[in-house]
Design a protein around this motif. Sequence first.
Motif, mmCIF file in Angstrom:
data_model
loop_
_atom_site.group_PDB
_atom_site.id
_atom_site.type_symbol
_atom_site.label_atom_id
_atom_site.label_comp_id
_atom_site.label_asym_id
_atom_site.label_seq_id
_atom_site.Cartn_x
_atom_site.Cartn_y
_atom_site.Cartn_z
ATOM 1 N N GLU C 61 0.835 -1.192 0.000
ATOM 2 C CA GLU C 61 0.000 0.000 0.000
ATOM 3 C C GLU C 61 0.872 1.244 0.000
ATOM 4 N N LYS C 62 2.023 1.167 0.633
ATOM 5 C CA LYS C 62 2.943 2.297 0.575
ATOM 6 C C LYS C 62 3.530 2.418 -0.820
ATOM 7 N N LEU C 63 3.839 1.285 -1.416
ATOM 8 C CA LEU C 63 4.359 1.311 -2.783
ATOM 9 C C LEU C 63 3.347 1.935 -3.724
ATOM 10 N N GLY C 64 2.081 1.692 -3.462
ATOM 11 C CA GLY C 64 1.060 2.298 -4.297
ATOM 12 C C GLY C 64 1.082 3.810 -4.212
ATOM 13 N N GLU C 65 1.534 4.325 -3.078
ATOM 14 C CA GLU C 65 1.623 5.779 -2.946
ATOM 15 C C GLU C 65 2.901 6.341 -3.526
ATOM 16 N N MET C 66 3.929 5.489 -3.585
ATOM 17 C CA MET C 66 5.212 5.999 -4.062
ATOM 18 C C MET C 66 5.373 5.864 -5.553
ATOM 19 N N LEU C 67 4.771 4.831 -6.121
ATOM 20 C CA LEU C 67 4.927 4.613 -7.553
ATOM 21 C C LEU C 67 3.766 5.236 -8.294
ATOM 22 N N THR C 68 4.046 5.648 -9.508
ATOM 23 C CA THR C 68 2.989 6.311 -10.265
ATOM 24 C C THR C 68 2.055 5.279 -10.878
ATOM 25 N N TYR C 69 0.978 5.802 -11.460
ATOM 26 C CA TYR C 69 0.001 4.909 -12.065
ATOM 27 C C TYR C 69 0.574 4.138 -13.241
ATOM 28 N N ALA C 70 1.666 4.653 -13.807
ATOM 29 C CA ALA C 70 2.277 3.924 -14.919
ATOM 30 C C ALA C 70 3.204 2.832 -14.420
ATOM 31 N N GLN C 71 3.764 3.024 -13.215
ATOM 32 C CA GLN C 71 4.737 2.054 -12.723
ATOM 33 C C GLN C 71 4.086 0.921 -11.938
ATOM 34 N N TYR C 72 3.038 1.234 -11.200
ATOM 35 C CA TYR C 72 2.538 0.238 -10.266
ATOM 36 C C TYR C 72 2.020 -1.042 -10.915
ATOM 37 N N PRO C 73 1.339 -0.998 -12.080
ATOM 38 C CA PRO C 73 0.854 -2.275 -12.642
ATOM 39 C C PRO C 73 1.950 -3.313 -12.826
ATOM 40 N N SER C 74 3.199 -2.877 -12.945
ATOM 41 C CA SER C 74 4.229 -3.890 -13.144
ATOM 42 C C SER C 74 4.449 -4.716 -11.886
ATOM 43 N N ILE C 75 4.120 -4.184 -10.712
ATOM 44 C CA ILE C 75 4.281 -5.017 -9.532
ATOM 45 C C ILE C 75 2.967 -5.348 -8.849
ATOM 46 N N ALA C 76 1.863 -4.956 -9.449
ATOM 47 C CA ALA C 76 0.583 -5.323 -8.828
ATOM 48 C C ALA C 76 0.435 -6.829 -8.753
ATOM 49 N N SER C 77 1.113 -7.547 -9.639
ATOM 50 C CA SER C 77 1.018 -9.011 -9.639
ATOM 51 C C SER C 77 1.523 -9.603 -8.351
ATOM 52 N N LYS C 78 2.338 -8.859 -7.606
ATOM 53 C CA LYS C 78 2.926 -9.476 -6.435
ATOM 54 C C LYS C 78 1.933 -9.640 -5.300
#
Lengths: 183, 326, 387
Positions: C61-78
């Motif tokens: 959830e913190k990563l969701g705040e730090m990464l942009t909407y373009a970056q986060y889908p690459s690690i949403a799989s985790k």
Amino acid sequence: MSDARMNGHPGFWSDLGQLVRAVGRAMGVTLKNFGRTPVTIHYPEVKRVYPSRFRGLLALTYDPGTGEENCIGCRLCEYICPPAVIKVEMLKGEKRNFAKTFTLELYACEFCELCVQVCPTDAIIMMKSVDLATADRRELLLDKDRLHAIGLDFEPSWATGNRLRDMQAPPKPAKGVAKESAG
Amino acid sequence: MPPAVASAVTAFVLLNAVIGMVTYVTLLERKFAARMQSRIGPYRVGPHGLLQPIADALKLMMKEDIVPTAADRWVYNLAPLVFLIPCVLIFATVPFAPGLGVADLNIGVLFFLAVSSLEIVGLFMGGWGSNNKYALLSAMRAVNQIISYDLPFVFAALIPVVLTGSLQMSAIVAAQEALWFVAYPVIGQLGFLAFLVATLAAENRVPFDILEAESELVAGFRVEYSGMKFALIQLGEYAHMIATSFLGALLFLGAWLGPGPLWLGPIWFLLKAMLVFLVVTWVRWSFVRIRVDQILAISWKLLLPATLALLLVTAFWVALHGGPGV
Amino acid sequence: MADGEARHVIELGYGGNERLVMNMGPQHPSAHGVFRAILTLEGETVVAVDAVIGYLHRCHEKLGEMLTYAQYPSIASKTDYVAAMTAELAYVSAVEKIAQFEVPKRAQYLRVMVAELQRIASHCLWLGTWCLDLGGALGGGATVFLYCIRERELILDLFESLTGARLLYGFHQAGGTRYDIPMGWAQQCRETLALVERRVDEYEAMLEDNPFFLVRTQGVGVIDKQLAQELGLSGPLARGSGLDFDLRRAEPYSSYEDFDFTVPVEPAGDCYARYRVRMVEFRESITIVRQVLDGLPEGPISSRPGVKSVAQVRVPKGEGYARVEGARGEIGFYIVSDGSAKAYRMKVRGASFSNLAVLPHIVPGCKIADVVAIMGSVDPVFGEVDR
């Protein structure tokens, strides 16, 4: 097994029949698989065929026409990298810019291909191989020379920045609609 | 040379042969299981994995021997030995060819069955001495299970004895010269089947392997053992497994009887024992395990009455035929 | 945490002081990840269970705040790493909901296809690990496990041809998908589906009607419908208890309304019912993928240009919650955006987190062997639980 001591449970014989059938079926499946060839690939003598879009090692490329480095040091890949493993310093030139230093920490890389996606000049690409196993993590801190060397040593995969962006871009009204794309 | 020395030499040779066979049987099982699972087993160590058991043995010898601080030292340290000795001792009573065996006792089958169930003492010592809840639970389950299944095991093994009229192993084989006991209509096949099921349970093989239940109790009573003591326990387990395979081949499949000259006998015996072993392995790798209360229910409510019934029928049949022997 | 059932066991005449507190620790062959269950045992019966989670907390959830909407889908799989595509889909659906992005039809169909393929792969893993728990790493369980993994590998090969990776796909992006299907992929997909269908028949042959399997799973871990509704269970866990709710049908997203499939529901509520639900879902997912392949429309795969810079996707101020039917239940992402390129707050509703709440209700009173059967049929993935 005709002894009357066998309990008089009405479903006994059908239960027993079911057990025997189930046992036979399960053991039959196992035996059928015994006869199949194993799916093991004898790495490293035999390597499996990697698909053309495989995301392997990262590399920097040269322009095939002029032989110059493609990287213009724009740092877009550095900004987009989620785990921030890329560090670039720009070197300004007369006609175009270069990258003075380009470090990529491969041990922390996610292989998400976002750097490839954003690169405007198709400078950074991924290879169709991950054969860079080492016992020392420091060897995976790739500098610019090693990245260029990897680019020459291995086979590149299909994806480059422009190809990916073309695949994703909405079609212009004049052109026909995109079909199953190549690669 | 004096008979005592001759026996000692034979026993020594047999012990080494048994240990060698046990290590290679592990490889056989691994390759067989692997093929059933669409993969190959050990492959790299030696050609097609043939040196893998040696590598495993060397590795176990070189591992650190860890004794838990709160373990009951004497019990903990003696348990592997107490487990291993009965498992290897039973080989002494099995004749591998007419006249080739350490001790062909005239109570051979009785000695075998009695001594083979002594392993349970070693097992429980291991579980108790480890001072580990998992080990204790598993040892208690094991005692429960093995005691319950020893009865059908004995009754199934008694069927050939009744058919022969003697407990001596070579006599049992001699009585099969005309027809192997497994070929006898109904009682032969069902008896063999009951023997196999009881073997599965007495050896703690899936579907009755509640003792080790890897996914629940993580290796059961063996969990605190490492290094050479673990090797001894493995040795004992597999030795017991092979010994019961040999017993099954002897009681039902006619041991060394087979076409060809007499010196081919032990080869036939080995092949038949491996066949029994492979069938047990095949069952092992095909089924999920069942819960301990269900295992006990099967033993007391199904297998025991079934084997008793078979024994009765066999006895009646023998009496009708006017005596043992076909 | 002994409840009424457990007290009954004690009154039946166990000594009372023979309780054993056993730790089915984070390192355990059947913990399905890192999960600690502190069991209180009386003999073989579990009297109380205390579940401890958090061993896989990776600050998503913190990563969701730090990464942009373009970056986060690459690690949403985790988060739900076993059914990765559905987790990515939930995230980008939330972003699209707030920003009102249109998703072209072809992209929607592609999303459905990969989600269903991922469901098949996830259920393969579920069946394999469940049988591994039931049957032991040295036994029939391992055999079924290896068969299932063999099939899952085929599906992951399909994903590898499509995106280049086997887990962190990065397939979805706000506004569509990043990759289109290459030449020959549709054919390969059909062949794989045919093979998986035949192999599912083999698994059923090994397990269905097998008395060993039935005695382990029937009547074990019964969750009644009332409990399922109160605790907010979802997915096959709820459908195995008679709750007929599937997000793909109740709130169709991403063109699910164009496809014809049945949603299996079983009333019994025990492990066997959940098994049946998932086995039927196998086949239904295969049907859906075939329908997608047959009806895939031409068109763009994204309504927004490909990502060229990190802050390209900007979402106006607002908040939104999007949920999808993952392999384990309802996966939801709740995003609060403040108009910049990063989310202000992102909350992940993991399906397994809510599903695990059922354990203190159904575990006390059963035997140890049943605990693993229940854990396996609840099918938690700790990426979702701990995020």
